[in-house]
Design a protein around this motif. Structure first.
Motif, PDB file in Angstrom:
ATOM      1  N   LEU A 388      39.686  31.524  33.152  1.00  0.00           N
ATOM      2  CA  LEU A 388      40.099  32.526  32.181  1.00  0.00           C
ATOM      3  C   LEU A 388      40.604  33.767  32.901  1.00  0.00           C
ATOM      4  CD1 LEU A 388      40.155  33.225  29.099  1.00  0.00           C
ATOM      5  CD2 LEU A 388      37.938  34.352  29.475  1.00  0.00           C
ATOM      6  N   HIS A 389      41.832  34.177  32.595  1.00  0.00           N
ATOM      7  CA  HIS A 389      42.456  35.350  33.191  1.00  0.00           C
ATOM      8  C   HIS A 389      42.695  36.419  32.120  1.00  0.00           C
ATOM      9  CE1 HIS A 389      43.325  32.499  36.389  1.00  0.00           C
ATOM     10  NE2 HIS A 389      43.926  33.428  37.116  1.00  0.00           N
ATOM     11  N   ALA A 390      42.881  37.654  32.581  1.00  0.00           N
ATOM     12  CA  ALA A 390      43.397  38.679  31.686  1.00  0.00           C
ATOM     13  C   ALA A 390      44.759  38.221  31.178  1.00  0.00           C
ATOM     14  CB  ALA A 390      43.511  40.010  32.413  1.00  0.00           C
ATOM     15  N   TYR A 440      28.575  31.557  30.492  1.00  0.00           N
ATOM     16  CA  TYR A 440      29.252  30.619  29.607  1.00  0.00           C
ATOM     17  C   TYR A 440      30.472  30.090  30.364  1.00  0.00           C
ATOM     18  CZ  TYR A 440      31.986  29.141  25.443  1.00  0.00           C
ATOM     19  OH  TYR A 440      32.738  28.449  24.526  1.00  0.00           O
ATOM     20  N   GLU A 441      30.548  28.761  30.470  1.00  0.00           N
ATOM     21  CA  GLU A 441      31.569  28.160  31.331  1.00  0.00           C
ATOM     22  C   GLU A 441      32.992  28.516  30.924  1.00  0.00           C
ATOM     23  OE1 GLU A 441      30.108  25.112  28.285  1.00  0.00           O
ATOM     24  OE2 GLU A 441      29.230  26.629  29.623  1.00  0.00           O
ATOM     25  N   ALA A 442      33.221  28.804  29.654  1.00  0.00           N
ATOM     26  CA  ALA A 442      34.579  29.163  29.228  1.00  0.00           C
ATOM     27  C   ALA A 442      35.020  30.506  29.799  1.00  0.00           C
ATOM     28  CB  ALA A 442      34.663  29.188  27.702  1.00  0.00           C
ATOM     29  N   TYR A 443      34.053  31.347  30.177  1.00  0.00           N
ATOM     30  CA  TYR A 443      34.342  32.666  30.729  1.00  0.00           C
ATOM     31  C   TYR A 443      33.925  32.788  32.191  1.00  0.00           C
ATOM     32  CZ  TYR A 443      35.305  34.580  26.066  1.00  0.00           C
ATOM     33  OH  TYR A 443      35.847  34.841  24.827  1.00  0.00           O
ATOM     34  N   GLY A 444      32.986  31.981  32.642  1.00  0.00           N
ATOM     35  CA  GLY A 444      32.359  32.247  33.917  1.00  0.00           C
ATOM     36  C   GLY A 444      31.385  33.393  33.738  1.00  0.00           C
ATOM     37  N   THR A 445      31.398  34.349  34.659  1.00  0.00           N
ATOM     38  CA  THR A 445      30.616  35.573  34.506  1.00  0.00           C
ATOM     39  C   THR A 445      31.536  36.762  34.776  1.00  0.00           C
ATOM     40  OG1 THR A 445      29.939  35.551  36.830  1.00  0.00           O
ATOM     41  CG2 THR A 445      28.475  34.456  35.237  1.00  0.00           C
ATOM     42  N   GLY A 446      31.133  37.907  34.251  1.00  0.00           N
ATOM     43  CA  GLY A 446      31.925  39.096  34.496  1.00  0.00           C
ATOM     44  C   GLY A 446      32.023  39.980  33.272  1.00  0.00           C
ATOM     45  N   VAL A 447      32.995  40.894  33.300  1.00  0.00           N
ATOM     46  CA  VAL A 447      33.208  41.858  32.232  1.00  0.00           C
ATOM     47  C   VAL A 447      34.609  41.626  31.669  1.00  0.00           C
ATOM     48  CG1 VAL A 447      33.263  44.299  31.614  1.00  0.00           C
ATOM     49  CG2 VAL A 447      31.716  43.495  33.429  1.00  0.00           C
ATOM     50  N   PHE A 448      34.702  41.509  30.351  1.00  0.00           N
ATOM     51  CA  PHE A 448      35.975  41.189  29.691  1.00  0.00           C
ATOM     52  C   PHE A 448      36.177  42.158  28.521  1.00  0.00           C
ATOM     53  CE2 PHE A 448      34.139  37.438  31.563  1.00  0.00           C
ATOM     54  CZ  PHE A 448      35.201  36.854  32.248  1.00  0.00           C
ATOM     55  N   LEU A 449      37.295  42.844  28.541  1.00  0.00           N
ATOM     56  CA  LEU A 449      37.653  43.714  27.419  1.00  0.00           C
ATOM     57  C   LEU A 449      38.665  42.939  26.570  1.00  0.00           C
ATOM     58  CD1 LEU A 449      37.296  46.479  26.082  1.00  0.00           C
ATOM     59  CD2 LEU A 449      39.219  47.309  27.472  1.00  0.00           C
ATOM     60  N   ALA A 459      39.831  42.263  32.846  1.00  0.00           N
ATOM     61  CA  ALA A 459      38.733  41.419  33.315  1.00  0.00           C
ATOM     62  C   ALA A 459      38.328  41.840  34.723  1.00  0.00           C
ATOM     63  CB  ALA A 459      39.141  39.946  33.320  1.00  0.00           C
ATOM     64  N   GLY A 460      37.035  41.825  34.978  1.00  0.00           N
ATOM     65  CA  GLY A 460      36.533  42.176  36.307  1.00  0.00           C
ATOM     66  C   GLY A 460      35.154  41.594  36.527  1.00  0.00           C
ATOM     67  N   GLU A 461      34.733  41.527  37.782  1.00  0.00           N
ATOM     68  CA  GLU A 461      33.375  41.086  38.080  1.00  0.00           C
ATOM     69  C   GLU A 461      32.364  42.149  37.669  1.00  0.00           C
ATOM     70  OE1 GLU A 461      33.255  40.096  42.180  1.00  0.00           O
ATOM     71  OE2 GLU A 461      34.580  38.349  41.980  1.00  0.00           O
ATOM     72  N   THR A 462      32.776  43.418  37.758  1.00  0.00           N
ATOM     73  CA  THR A 462      31.966  44.561  37.334  1.00  0.00           C
ATOM     74  C   THR A 462      32.868  45.485  36.526  1.00  0.00           C
ATOM     75  OG1 THR A 462      32.499  46.005  39.204  1.00  0.00           O
ATOM     76  CG2 THR A 462      30.730  44.361  39.536  1.00  0.00           C
ATOM     77  N   PRO A 463      32.316  46.532  35.902  1.00  0.00           N
ATOM     78  CA  PRO A 463      33.155  47.450  35.120  1.00  0.00           C
ATOM     79  C   PRO A 463      34.028  48.378  35.954  1.00  0.00           C
ATOM     80  CG  PRO A 463      30.859  47.498  34.379  1.00  0.00           C
ATOM     81  CD  PRO A 463      30.874  46.785  35.676  1.00  0.00           C
ATOM     82  N   THR A 464      33.971  48.280  37.269  1.00  0.00           N
ATOM     83  CA  THR A 464      34.750  49.177  38.118  1.00  0.00           C
ATOM     84  C   THR A 464      36.241  49.068  37.800  1.00  0.00           C
ATOM     85  OG1 THR A 464      33.127  48.969  39.902  1.00  0.00           O
ATOM     86  CG2 THR A 464      35.322  49.813  40.489  1.00  0.00           C
ATOM     87  N   GLY A 465      36.844  50.184  37.475  1.00  0.00           N
ATOM     88  CA  GLY A 465      38.261  50.208  37.132  1.00  0.00           C
ATOM     89  C   GLY A 465      38.537  50.147  35.643  1.00  0.00           C
TER      90      GLY A 465
END
Length: 476
Positions: A388-390, A440-449, A459-465
């Motif tokens: 899943l990508h931005a 959740y496998e459809a997203y992996g892990t991370g932060v998604f707006l 999308a990012g591993e953390t909210p940085t940025g």
């Protein structure tokens, strides 16, 4: 400005699927919208009868999915006929089973007139309506808005206008925007809504060409007593007879059916399949959507679906600018995102029409997205292409007591943390709802707006940025 001039924020010209879907989306955002149509009533035919899975997701968000499901039904299997005998079934679509991430699969049939009735009813629930018998005759722009004039009635002054007035768009002509394309098939095609009690409603009845006659298909329309008839005329010089007797003649020439088997003709039209794309989707404060922006062969079942999704992309952006939450530059992303999608749709529809590609994954529109958009930012490194990508559609799913589509539904953004700590150290964000689920496998892990139109904006591993993106998107 005349004292009689009607003022509004958005003028939508055309009460077809794209115009009505846009009006619904804007109405739930509190925008003042006027929808006008040159006709005396809604379009009466079944023309765009197939809803793709992605469009069902859009209609879920707009609050009309239950009505669409109640009024329609799945596409039946094809039945091939020859000389009055059934030759066997033909699977016309490659369909997968629904999954947690993709809850809708396959084509959902509902006549276009019914879809428009449902959208208009929803618009009226939200306080909007359509003004019929309003034929646009002039359009002028200045730095602050658009002034539209009509054959009858007062002028309309709006901050923005949207052309949703079909393939022969008056707005597009007044703007001087050209259409570039090609003829897909020089042969004319008849399409009509008919009643044929002699045929069962369990199959999509297919009559292959025989001799000098062309192909014919007769498809039952769920929720009605009608069938949609399509018939091809191989001779490009044919003038299609749209009278009831002419339609009966076309049916008897291609099948075992007698003229009297067609007991009623409720609507009829003809067309020559063409694929063409507007040279641009925007001129100042005016936008093109739906068939005003792209015309196509109906073979792939893409037109109405692409049109509704044009509206879905434009609606939240107009709403954000009208509220003052976002700079007008946000509106530039409408053409940036939708014109490439429309161009790809035209190619797909043409390949399906010519028998070069089957109706399957591509026609369902679940894989469409905006990875190359300036509005989609991914801060992660080395992501597999199939992850899943931005810019991708945000999948559905049930995790941690949360259904994602329920969380996304509404005119807001969603800040979704997956398998990582919720983002608690961000400044307050406008029009953003937080949600947290385990891995959740459809997203992996991370932060998604997730954007209001259900695509991942950041999308990012953390909210940085994320703060910088939120500020640019009008959320900070």
């Amino acid at each position: 400005m005349s004292e009689a001039t009607h003022t509004t924020e958005i003028l939508i010209v055309g009460a077809g699927p794209s115009g009505l879907a846009l009006a619904v989306d804007l109405a739930r955002r509190g925008a003042r919208t006027l929808v006008v149509d040159r006709a005396a009533a809604l379009f009466p035919g079944s023309r765009g009868k197939g809803m793709q899975p992605r469009t069902l997701e859009v209609l879920d968000d707009l609050g009309v999915l239950d009505a669409v499901r109640a009024a329609g039904g799945p596409a039946p299997v094809g039945m091939v006929w020859s000389e009055g005998s059934r030759q066997g079934e033909l699977r016309m679509f490659d369909v997968s089973e629904p999954t947690e991430a993709e809850p809708y699969q396959g084509l959902w049939l509902i006549p276009q007139w019914r879809t428009q009735q449902i959208l208009l009813a929803r618009l009226r629930e939200l306080g909007g309506d359509v003004t019929f018998d309003r034929e646009l005759t002039g359009l002028a722009q200045d730095a602050d808005g658009v002034t539209a004039s009509f054959a009858t009635g007062p002028e309309v002054r709006a901050r923005y206008a949207v052309a949703a007035d079909g393939g022969r768009s008056t707005v597009r002509r007044l703007l001087g925007i050209g259409m570039t394309g090609e003829t897909v098939d020089p042969s004319p095609t008849l399409v009509a809504d008919v009643r044929v009690p002699a045929l069962d409603r369990d199959n999509w009845h297919l009559f292959p060409p025989a001799g000098e006659t062309g192909f014919m298909a007769i498809c039952p329309l769920p929720g009605t007593e009608d069938f949609q008839l399509t018939a091809n005329f191989p001779d490009p010089d044919t003038v299609v007879d749209l009278s009831p007797d002419g339609i009966r003649k076309a049916v008897t020439a291609r099948s075992h059916l007698a003229p009297e088997d067609v007991t009623e003709v409720r609507w009829a039209s003809d067309f020559r399949p063409r694929a063409a794309l507007a040279d641009r989707f925007r001129e100042g404060r005016v936008f093109l959507a739906g068939d005003a922006a792209h015309v196509h062969s109906p073979a792939g079942g893409q037109g109405l679906n692409t049109s509704v999704q044009d509206a879905y992309n434009l609606g939240w952006k107009l709403g954000a600018v009208l509220r003052g939450d976002a700079d007008e530059a946000l509106l530039d992303t409408y053409e940036e995102e939708r014109r490439p999608v429309a161009a790809a749709m035209l190619g797909l529809s043409t390949r399906v029409h010519r028998g070069e590609e089957r109706r399957g994954r591509a026609t369902q529109q679940l894989g469409l997205g905006y990875r190359d958009s300036a509005l989609c930012v991914d801060t992660r490194d080395s992501i597999p292409p199939d992850a899943l990508h931005a810019g991708d559609r945000a999948p559905d799913g049930h995790r941690g007591g949360v259904r994602l589509f329920d969380t996304f539904r509404g005119p807001h953004w969603t800040l979704l943390t997956v398998g990582t700590a919720p983002a608690t150290d961000l400044p307050p964000l406008k029009n953003v709802r937080p949600a947290h689920i385990p891995p959740y496998e459809a997203y992996g892990t991370g932060v998604f707006l997730v954007r209001p139109d259900g695509y991942v904006g950041w999308a990012g591993e953390t909210p940085t940025g994320l703060t910088d993106y939120a500020a640019a998107a009008g959320l900070a």
